[in-house]
Design a protein around this motif. Structure first.
Motif, PDB file in Angstrom:
ATOM      1  N   ASP A  67      19.332  32.330   1.189  1.00 28.86           N
ATOM      2  CA  ASP A  67      18.285  32.285   2.316  1.00 28.86           C
ATOM      3  C   ASP A  67      17.874  30.776   2.310  1.00 28.86           C
ATOM      4  N   PHE A  68      18.592  29.962   3.199  1.00 31.83           N
ATOM      5  CA  PHE A  68      18.222  28.453   3.087  1.00 31.83           C
ATOM      6  C   PHE A  68      17.324  28.202   4.545  1.00 31.83           C
ATOM      7  N   SER A  69      16.487  28.950   4.831  1.00 33.29           N
ATOM      8  CA  SER A  69      15.535  28.837   5.795  1.00 33.29           C
ATOM      9  C   SER A  69      14.351  27.960   5.285  1.00 33.29           C
ATOM     10  N   GLY A  70      14.061  28.023   4.329  1.00 25.34           N
ATOM     11  CA  GLY A  70      12.844  27.268   3.737  1.00 25.34           C
ATOM     12  C   GLY A  70      13.320  25.907   3.613  1.00 25.34           C
ATOM     13  N   VAL A  71      14.402  25.683   2.995  1.00 25.85           N
ATOM     14  CA  VAL A  71      15.153  24.365   3.174  1.00 25.85           C
ATOM     15  C   VAL A  71      15.279  23.722   4.360  1.00 25.85           C
ATOM     16  N   ASP A  72      15.589  24.326   5.253  1.00 23.95           N
ATOM     17  CA  ASP A  72      15.872  24.088   6.632  1.00 23.95           C
ATOM     18  C   ASP A  72      14.404  23.348   7.239  1.00 23.95           C
ATOM     19  N   ARG A  73      13.554  24.162   6.918  1.00 26.10           N
ATOM     20  CA  ARG A  73      12.204  23.528   7.475  1.00 26.10           C
ATOM     21  C   ARG A  73      11.938  22.279   6.879  1.00 26.10           C
ATOM     22  N   VAL A  74      11.969  22.179   5.624  1.00 21.00           N
ATOM     23  CA  VAL A  74      11.743  20.768   4.942  1.00 21.00           C
ATOM     24  C   VAL A  74      12.722  19.708   5.318  1.00 21.00           C
ATOM     25  N   TYR A  75      13.961  19.919   5.560  1.00 22.58           N
ATOM     26  CA  TYR A  75      14.888  18.892   5.849  1.00 22.58           C
ATOM     27  C   TYR A  75      14.705  18.694   7.451  1.00 22.58           C
ATOM     28  N   ASP A  76      14.606  19.631   8.239  1.00 23.19           N
ATOM     29  CA  ASP A  76      13.958  19.210   9.527  1.00 23.19           C
ATOM     30  C   ASP A  76      12.946  18.364   9.823  1.00 23.19           C
ATOM     31  N   ARG A  77      11.972  18.727   8.936  1.00 21.91           N
ATOM     32  CA  ARG A  77      10.635  17.880   9.254  1.00 21.91           C
ATOM     33  C   ARG A  77      11.056  16.290   8.698  1.00 21.91           C
ATOM     34  N   LEU A  78      11.912  16.262   7.507  1.00 21.84           N
ATOM     35  CA  LEU A  78      12.277  14.930   7.071  1.00 21.84           C
ATOM     36  C   LEU A  78      13.048  13.968   7.997  1.00 21.84           C
ATOM     37  N   ASP A 112      27.179  22.493   8.256  1.00 17.00           N
ATOM     38  CA  ASP A 112      27.153  23.345   9.285  1.00 17.00           C
ATOM     39  C   ASP A 112      26.006  23.024  10.111  1.00 17.00           C
ATOM     40  N   ARG A 113      24.747  22.956   9.683  1.00 11.17           N
ATOM     41  CA  ARG A 113      23.449  22.781  10.337  1.00 11.17           C
ATOM     42  C   ARG A 113      23.376  21.185  10.702  1.00 11.17           C
ATOM     43  N   TYR A 114      23.742  20.178  10.072  1.00  7.27           N
ATOM     44  CA  TYR A 114      23.345  18.813  10.299  1.00  7.27           C
ATOM     45  C   TYR A 114      24.503  18.238  10.828  1.00  7.27           C
ATOM     46  N   GLY A 115      25.723  18.714  10.674  1.00  9.97           N
ATOM     47  CA  GLY A 115      26.795  18.116  11.007  1.00  9.97           C
ATOM     48  C   GLY A 115      27.623  17.323  10.060  1.00  9.97           C
ATOM     49  N   ALA A 116      29.070  17.293   9.836  1.00  8.29           N
ATOM     50  CA  ALA A 116      29.908  16.843   8.936  1.00  8.29           C
ATOM     51  C   ALA A 116      29.708  15.337   8.771  1.00  8.29           C
ATOM     52  N   ALA A 117      29.915  14.504   9.881  1.00  4.55           N
ATOM     53  CA  ALA A 117      29.584  12.999   9.716  1.00  4.55           C
ATOM     54  C   ALA A 117      28.301  12.679   9.386  1.00  4.55           C
ATOM     55  N   GLU A 118      27.271  13.507   9.850  1.00  2.89           N
ATOM     56  CA  GLU A 118      25.556  12.915   9.342  1.00  2.89           C
ATOM     57  C   GLU A 118      25.547  13.450   7.835  1.00  2.89           C
ATOM     58  N   VAL A 119      25.893  14.384   7.308  1.00  2.00           N
ATOM     59  CA  VAL A 119      25.866  14.622   5.934  1.00  2.00           C
ATOM     60  C   VAL A 119      26.816  13.789   4.974  1.00  2.00           C
TER      61      VAL A 119
END
Length: 609
Positions: free
Chosen positions: A212-223, A278-285
């Motif tokens: 479950d990566f939803s918690g990490v998503d909330r953190v990284y989205d805010r960053l 997948d969430r943030y994009g291959a080029a971004e990461v």
């Protein structure tokens, strides 16, 4: 303080110095003694210089009362690595008018100390009145000014950005997020390195359930919302995957155990990496993120396994990341006290895209020779933690001393270290418990309430230096060792000079009048015309929120609303005197000022069109 916090602090203090095991060192030579050691006495200091030794990561200065010894390392009380990366070294720990003998050893790695040089005597002088002369060649461009603070800054575990609690009456999550935004806007910071993204508070791993990566998503989205990217430290161990979940660190119980199932750990890392792509994009990461394996595994308090198990952890983790995309960056060993770099480079089977390590209390060592002897010259070097002290709740962290220390380290790192990450951005920090009062010796550049400490101001001033570094020449008592300068110009004729007076000796952290200096700065090569000269200052009475708090505090641990308002009005860089208009004489402008130790002046010469 809660019992769990008290227990975590006691455990930390008992184990912080213990190594997690003796690793097999890879190809570390014993270096010859440095040649050409000289010791030049000055007022309350002795400046040492020596010739470089090929293969040296640093040098350890020794002192004795007699020429025959015994010689002991000079302890400037940094409580971590005492070696320095290069000369000169200003020893301020001696007694004026008392002769001492000095010798220097080259170090290939922190625990690989070479032969001592032939000793030389010196006697620090009594009295005051030392003078330093600095000449800045405004047309003598050296290089584009390196800014090693920009790539990265440290932070508390990033789930703290989601915390709804109050600390000192201030909202933790909102202010930590704002502190990171301030670092981006005012210091030019690009990424954030923090612990614990796999800890159970974000619920990533539960046995028998899908990840479950939803918690990490909330953190990284805010960053990402505030324009920053993460250095993804792969830590700590989820409880259900730990071989021994009772092994923990910090008040929030981060688990430091190796995995009970190595294949499952690899699958978790691979799935996590794939999710981020997948969430943030291959080029971004690929282009803007990175992955660091664990934190300070060479300390028992951070790693419950063996050195060999850490290398295995690195290989399993790096392989999992690279299986998602071979171009993703992964590195380590993220070690304490510049340790285990040789061990990782010699032992890892998977790529090491960057070398990361930590140190406190001294400028970071020079790891380029370490990389060269492993055939890895050019590998990026990231100091993912660095600061004035590794000790929590240490008053030196709030002092002007820490600000000058920061300036010295950043200049030393310029051009040889790709990232020097100050630990940390904010006093919203809970490793060993949340802050008990406003100025409590927290690691942050910013207080709770986001007031700027002296070291934030100094880093902001370094960020204001011009684009093109220009040549600086020194002369005088402690010139280039106790008193340093960093100068730069811009294409529009603007010239900036940062001048600081500081020692590594933390016994002088509160200041030492015997080390104050009269400084003359000559700016040469100027165009004819009129200029505005500004002089900003960071010292005990200028740009120092602690001085203001000391004057208005009435016994409370935290400011009242009225006191907060007073502190916010004082949260600024102070001018030593009002700006003045000057005209060069034969292309030269000269200014003279008293510079206390510790203290920093920032001169800005602006053409008036």
């Amino acid at each position: 303080m809660s019992s769990s916090t008290s227990d975590a602090r006691s455990d930390w203090e008992e184990r912080i110095g213990l190594r997690s095991g003796e690793a097999r060192r890879g190809r570390v030579p014993r270096l010859p003694a440095p040649a050409g050691l000289t010791a030049r006495p000055g007022r309350s200091q002795v400046t040492l210089t020596w010739e470089p030794v090929e293969g040296a990561a640093g040098y350890l200065v020794h002192r004795a009362a007699e020429p025959g010894g015994p010689y002991e390392p000079v302890d400037h009380l940094g409580r971590d690595v005492l070696a320095v990366p290069h000369p000169p070294y200003a020893d301020t720990t001696g007694v004026p008018d008392r002769q001492a003998w000095y010798a220097v050893a080259a170090v290939a790695a922190v625990e690989a100390i070479g032969e001592l040089s032939a000793p030389v005597p010196a006697t620090p002088l009594a009295g005051t009145g030392g003078e330093v002369r600095i000449t800045v060649g405004s047309r003598d461009v050296v290089r584009e000014l390196p800014r090693p603070w920009r790539p990265m800054i440290g932070s508390e575990h990033l789930s703290h950005m989601l915390c709804p609690d109050l600390s000192g009456g201030r909202p933790i999550g909102r202010e930590l997020t704002e502190a990171l935004r301030i670092a981006r806007d005012e210091l030019g910071v690009q990424t954030v390195r923090a612990h614990g993204i796999l800890c159970d508070d974000l619920g990533v791993y539960r046995e028998g359930r899908p990840y479950d990566f939803s918690g990490v998503d909330r953190v990284y989205d805010r960053l990402l919302e505030i324009g920053l990217r993460p250095v993804v430290e792969l830590s700590f161990m989820p409880r259900d995957l730990a071989s021994d979940p009772a092994l923990t660190v910090f008040a929030y119980g981060a688990i430091i155990s190796p995995p009970r199932d190595w294949d499952r750990w690899g699958d978790l890392v691979q799935s996590f990496t794939a999710h981020l792509v997948d969430r943030y994009g291959a080029a971004e990461v690929r282009d803007r993120w990175s992955f660091e394996v664990w934190n300070e595994a060479n300390l028992e308090v951070f790693w419950g396994g063996t050195p060999e198990q850490y290398v295995r952890l690195y290989d399993v983790s790096a392989r999992a990341v690279k299986e998602v995309d071979p171009a993703l960056r992964v590195g380590g060993p993220s070690s304490a006290a510049a340790g285990w770099v040789d061990e990782l480079l010699a032992g890892a089977r998977e790529p090491v895209d960057f070398v990361s390590t930590h140190t406190y209390g001294s400028p970071p060592l020079d790891l380029r020779p370490v990389l060269e002897r492993h055939g890895r010259a050019g590998t990026p070097i990231w100091w993912t933690e660095w600061g004035v002290t590794p000790v929590h709740f240490n008053e030196v962290s709030d002092a002007v001393f820490a600000a000058v220390f920061l300036a010295r380290g950043m200049k030393s790192a310029g051009g040889r270290i790709d990232a020097l990450s100050y630990w940390v951005a904010s006093d919203h920090f809970e490793e060993l418990g949340r802050p008990a009062e406003l100025l409590h010796g927290g690691f942050g550049l910013l207080t709770v309430g986001n007031l700027r400490k002296p070291r934030f101001h100094v880093l902001a001033l370094l960020e204001r230096l011009g684009r093109h570094e220009v040549a600086v020449d020194y002369d005088g008592d402690g010139a280039g060792s106790l008193v340093e300068a960093w100068a730069a110009g811009d294409d529009d004729g603007r010239i900036t000079v940062a001048v600081w007076n500081g020692t590594l000796d933390q016994s002088k952290a509160a200041g030492e009048p015997l080390l104050d200096r009269q400084v003359t700065v000559r700016l040469t090569g100027l165009e004819t015309g009129r200029y505005e000269l500004r002089h900003l200052r960071v010292d005990r009475e200028h740009s120092n929120i602690a001085s203001v708090w000391g004057r208005i505090r009435d016994g409370g641990a935290w400011p009242t609303p009225d006191q907060w308002e007073t502190l916010r009005r004082a949260d600024r860089l102070d001018e030593l005197h009002a700006p003045r208009v000057v005209e060069p004489v034969a292309g030269t402008v000269e200014t003279v000022f008293h510079l206390p130790m510790p203290g920093m002046s920032f001169l800005e010469l602006l053409p008036r069109r």
